[in-house]
Design an enzyme around this catalytic site. Structure first.
Site: not given
Length: 103
Positions: A31, A34
């Site tokens: 991600c 992230c």
């Protein structure tokens, strides 16, 4: 303070039974947002010992993500006295992460 990797075995002890607030970062290695948020969460863990900082890899701990309705990542949840009291989805800057925990 060290970041604690959470799983279904240690979640109750580290979060639900914690005596201080707990910031939980739900993330995944693939991600992009992230990966942008992770260094900020790491910094916060080093700079603040008045609350715990924990991470949940949603690829490895899908049951925990499902339990808290995490469908988008990164998701930050703040727990106080074992209850989720605040949350944020997506990348946010460091000052907003701190406001989330302290608010």
């Amino acid at each position: 303070m060290e970041i604690i990797e959470l799983n279904s075995q240690n979640f109750a002890k580290e979060v639900e039974q914690a005596s201080q607030p707990v910031l939980v970062d739900f993330w995944a290695p693939w991600c992009g947002p992230c990966r942008m948020l992770s260094p900020l969460v790491d910094q916060i863990a080093q700079e603040h010992d008045e609350f715990k900082v924990c991470k949940v890899n949603v690829d490895e701990e899908g049951d925990l993500a499902a339990r808290f309705g995490v469908s988008s990542i990164p998701t930050l949840l703040v727990f106080k006295n074992g209850e989720c009291v605040n949350q944020s989805v997506g990348f946010i800057p460091k000052d907003r992460v701190l406001a989330l925990v302290q608010g």
